[in-house]
Design a protein around this motif. Sequence first.
Motif, mmCIF file in Angstrom:
data_model
loop_
_atom_site.group_PDB
_atom_site.id
_atom_site.type_symbol
_atom_site.label_atom_id
_atom_site.label_comp_id
_atom_site.label_asym_id
_atom_site.label_seq_id
_atom_site.Cartn_x
_atom_site.Cartn_y
_atom_site.Cartn_z
ATOM 1 N N ASN A 613 -75.669 -3.421 -74.992
ATOM 2 C CA ASN A 613 -75.010 -2.110 -75.067
ATOM 3 C C ASN A 613 -75.337 -1.240 -73.862
ATOM 4 N N ARG A 614 -76.504 -1.441 -73.287
ATOM 5 C CA ARG A 614 -76.830 -0.724 -72.049
ATOM 6 C C ARG A 614 -75.888 -1.154 -70.926
ATOM 7 N N GLU A 615 -75.597 -2.452 -70.840
ATOM 8 C CA GLU A 615 -74.659 -2.939 -69.831
ATOM 9 C C GLU A 615 -73.244 -2.430 -70.100
ATOM 10 N N ILE A 616 -72.893 -2.323 -71.374
ATOM 11 C CA ILE A 616 -71.570 -1.796 -71.732
ATOM 12 C C ILE A 616 -71.448 -0.343 -71.302
ATOM 13 N N LEU A 617 -72.483 0.452 -71.577
ATOM 14 C CA LEU A 617 -72.450 1.873 -71.217
ATOM 15 C C LEU A 617 -72.399 2.081 -69.705
ATOM 16 N N ALA A 618 -72.961 1.136 -68.937
ATOM 17 C CA ALA A 618 -72.933 1.262 -67.478
ATOM 18 C C ALA A 618 -71.502 1.184 -66.946
ATOM 19 N N ASN A 619 -70.601 0.553 -67.714
ATOM 20 C CA ASN A 619 -69.171 0.487 -67.389
ATOM 21 C C ASN A 619 -68.905 -0.072 -65.994
ATOM 22 N N ASN A 620 -69.668 -1.123 -65.636
ATOM 23 C CA ASN A 620 -69.462 -1.751 -64.331
ATOM 24 C C ASN A 620 -68.203 -2.601 -64.342
ATOM 25 N N ALA A 621 -67.564 -2.699 -63.185
ATOM 26 C CA ALA A 621 -66.360 -3.511 -63.061
ATOM 27 C C ALA A 621 -66.711 -4.991 -63.120
ATOM 28 N N ALA A 622 -65.848 -5.771 -63.769
ATOM 29 C CA ALA A 622 -66.008 -7.232 -63.780
ATOM 30 C C ALA A 622 -65.244 -7.798 -62.592
ATOM 31 N N GLN A 623 -65.799 -8.820 -61.996
ATOM 32 C CA GLN A 623 -65.154 -9.412 -60.824
ATOM 33 C C GLN A 623 -65.143 -10.918 -60.955
ATOM 34 N N ASP A 647 -64.073 -29.089 -58.325
ATOM 35 C CA ASP A 647 -64.795 -28.784 -57.088
ATOM 36 C C ASP A 647 -64.677 -27.304 -56.740
ATOM 37 N N GLU A 648 -63.587 -26.680 -57.199
ATOM 38 C CA GLU A 648 -63.468 -25.235 -57.063
ATOM 39 C C GLU A 648 -63.604 -24.619 -58.441
ATOM 40 N N VAL A 649 -64.386 -23.560 -58.535
ATOM 41 C CA VAL A 649 -64.667 -22.955 -59.838
ATOM 42 C C VAL A 649 -64.434 -21.456 -59.776
ATOM 43 N N ARG A 650 -64.281 -20.878 -60.953
ATOM 44 C CA ARG A 650 -64.097 -19.431 -61.076
ATOM 45 C C ARG A 650 -65.432 -18.817 -61.489
ATOM 46 N N VAL A 651 -65.928 -17.942 -60.672
ATOM 47 C CA VAL A 651 -67.226 -17.304 -60.923
ATOM 48 C C VAL A 651 -66.981 -15.899 -61.442
ATOM 49 N N LEU A 652 -67.549 -15.595 -62.604
ATOM 50 C CA LEU A 652 -67.384 -14.281 -63.213
ATOM 51 C C LEU A 652 -68.667 -13.474 -63.070
ATOM 52 N N ASP A 653 -68.565 -12.322 -62.420
ATOM 53 C CA ASP A 653 -69.653 -11.347 -62.378
ATOM 54 C C ASP A 653 -69.283 -10.220 -63.324
ATOM 55 N N ILE A 654 -70.083 -10.063 -64.365
ATOM 56 C CA ILE A 654 -69.849 -8.974 -65.305
ATOM 57 C C ILE A 654 -71.197 -8.390 -65.693
ATOM 58 N N GLY A 655 -71.384 -7.111 -65.391
ATOM 59 C CA GLY A 655 -72.689 -6.513 -65.619
ATOM 60 C C GLY A 655 -73.756 -7.266 -64.846
ATOM 61 N N PHE A 656 -74.835 -7.638 -65.518
ATOM 62 C CA PHE A 656 -75.925 -8.346 -64.834
ATOM 63 C C PHE A 656 -75.785 -9.863 -64.968
#
Length: 870
Positions: A613-623, A647-656
């Motif tokens: 919930n702390r990560e949710i409240l930070a409201n960071n953009a997902a990439q 060989d090619e993959v999709r990397v998701l950055d969301i919060g930490f």
Amino acid sequence: MNSSEIRDKFLSFFESKGHTRVRSSSLIPGNDPTLLFTNSGMVQFKDVFLGQDKRSYTRATTAQRSVRAGGKHNDLENVGYTARHHTFFEMLGNFSFGDYFKRDAINYAWELLTVVYGLPKDKLTVTVYQEDDEAYGIWLNEIGVPAERIIRIGDNKGARYASDNFWQMADTGPCGPCSEIFYDHGPEIWGGPPGSPDENGDRFIEIWNLVFMQFNKDEQGVLHPLPKPCVDTGMGLERIAAVLQHVHSNYEIDTFQNLIKAAARETGCTDLENNSLKVIADHIRCAGFLIVDGIIPGNEGRGYVLRRITRRALRHGHKLGQTQPFFYKLVADLVKEMGVAYPELAEAGERVAQVLKQEEERFGETLEHGMKILEAALAKDSKQLDGDTAFTLYDTYGFPLDLTADICRERNIVLDEAGFDAAMTRQKQTARAAGKFKMAAGVEYSGDKTKFVGYDSLSHQSKVTALYVDGVAVNEVKAGQQAIVVLDTTPFYAESGGQCGDSGVLAVESGAVFEVTDTQKIQADVFGHHGVLQTGSLSVGQSVKAQVATEVRAQTVRNHSATHLMHKALREVLGSHVAQKGSLVDPEKTRFDFSHNAPMTADEIRQVEAIVNREILANNAAQAQVMSFDDAVKGGAMALFGEKYGDEVRVLDIGFSRELCGGTHVSRTGDIGLFKIVAEGGVAAGIRRVEAVTGQVALALVQNLSNRVNEAAAALKSQPEELTQRIVQVQDHVKSLEKELAALKSKLAANQGDELVAQAVDIKGIKVLAATLEGADVTALRETMDKLKDKLKTAAIVLAAVNDGKVSLIAGVTADATSKVKAGELVNFVAQQVGGKGGGRPDMAQAGGTDPSGLPKALSEVATWISGRL
């Protein structure tokens, strides 16, 4: 040249020839449910060979981790008895997908073996399929192998294409001739060349197989040339290492020798030639890498194979005199040997050791007892072990059948496997390892792959490229029919990675509406939209507006994104050993399975909720970004269990969190809204499961809980914040009342007891009393019984009480009368007449019953029953 150098020279050589170095895939096949384990280098490329997948390269080279210890491909029983059988091995391979063919494949193999590895040419013999004149000519005329060392191998027993030198993927489909390369260990070792009567000897050893995938075999057995023939080769690292290190047995190569020494260290065995050390060294490699790929010991499927391998190793340690956990200690040695080539092993080393130690401790408790039973059975009959004993060892002590068979084989004792099977049938136990791995039925599709646009849009104008009804291709679907629709482009996400498939509608301008209830992949990159045509008709080639159910997708992506945050939070709270073991994400919840050996405490659950919930409240953009797998892993992305990655993959950055994921997700963490864990529990040994909700579902849950708290507070006439204190007060008051009630019941029963003394009748010098005490519980009955025995001196007494429709009985006989009347027999006589039974000591016994209507008659017959005993 050590094994690591041999492996690297192989891969580097083929890189120099334009091949892409492809990492080893998981031991769990990602694209073949018919296989228990990855058993060769071509498994990860199967869809490419079948034309269902396309890579960015046409040449590849790999060092593939492989296992042959379960299902159709099973070498387990030979390990420790031969020089070249293993449960785990590394398969070196080079592949061409419609690029080069026989000439280049043969030239590459010869150059690597004779130039790079420096093998003497006169030590090499080759085989070709009887009819493969092309390969024969290349070996003879271009490579210069003498004709006497090129052996044509024909069909076995006259069956067409049934040859060791003709490879087939299945009864139908891609197939072709192959050419095998053998190394001659010299005339001092018995055996003849391939194709000779003595070919099973150890002089000529196959080191490399070149498969030329040249034809497509139809159902009539007719071969049709493939438009783009392919090459698939395989060379066992262990075998070529034995050749290059000038030893005969694979167990003499550097990797095995180091593991054998480690096994000797941990078992105290000083004879490095002992076969048990070879078994242990082989099995630590297999067990270690199976655990790396997410398998844990269990009672079925892959988990059972791991358990069999581990317990076989433990039994050999026990045979060497080691009765304490030792196998898990070899993980550090395994990491030292293979951790550089396979970094995933080094990263998971601590978890691997922990899982093995837990299995050792579990089996160690029963191994010694089971061995005693086995030894006793073998002592009775020195020729055969009966199936019932083998089954008892399996069912009670966890001895896999092949472990028992292993012991019998060592002592030249026949195991009654038919008797074991019969015992298994009687117990209705059908846990067969390969049973869960059957090919799922699917539709045939030969068109273009589906373009997915659902990351950016939930609506798209698309064209119908195929229709299926009951798995059969059709040109048109009519109203009311269930069907699968394939589109050229779709915003619908097909179930993958634990995320459920999208639902929605496909609408035609004419008014036809197809309701999509689920979206599944019918091939690697082909999406099937499952559902029912509600109105009108739908035809191949028609244009449709594909519209995903917006709110359902939104609820699903909230749960999916929260899963990534939860995974990271679990690792922070519980430790880095936490790894995903499966997940299910749908609109209602996220269900997440992970490795952990203990239930989560309430505090740990609160910590995970707080972090997410702390990560949710930070409201960071997902990439999300697409990159090579190697770059993704180097960048810290976590690969998830059970997923097949290209060989090619999709990397998701969301919060930490940074993970590899092809699923759909929120734009910002704040879109998740609220996160709440609703359940935590165990699903298997070492595997826990958490269920959680987000967004509106989580809000509804919290509101419902709040309403219940308010209702409870109102019922207890308190404020919600005072509820806990008020509940404690009520509980204390209830306990106090219960004590008062018990005292009153005891007093009432005692008063009744005083009145009952006069009702006792004398039968041959024994006072006999049978009566009901109103309102008494078992404690009051017992206390009254003691008082009556004191007052009546020589007596036989039965007291009864009825509470909530159930009868409680107690019988007592004074010590001086127990030689004539037993309390246990007396109480049982009464109990049988009130729907129960009971017994106990000669002087005191209890019973119960469910039929109070029979009590008066039963008590009235007590005096007669006792009189008959005197």
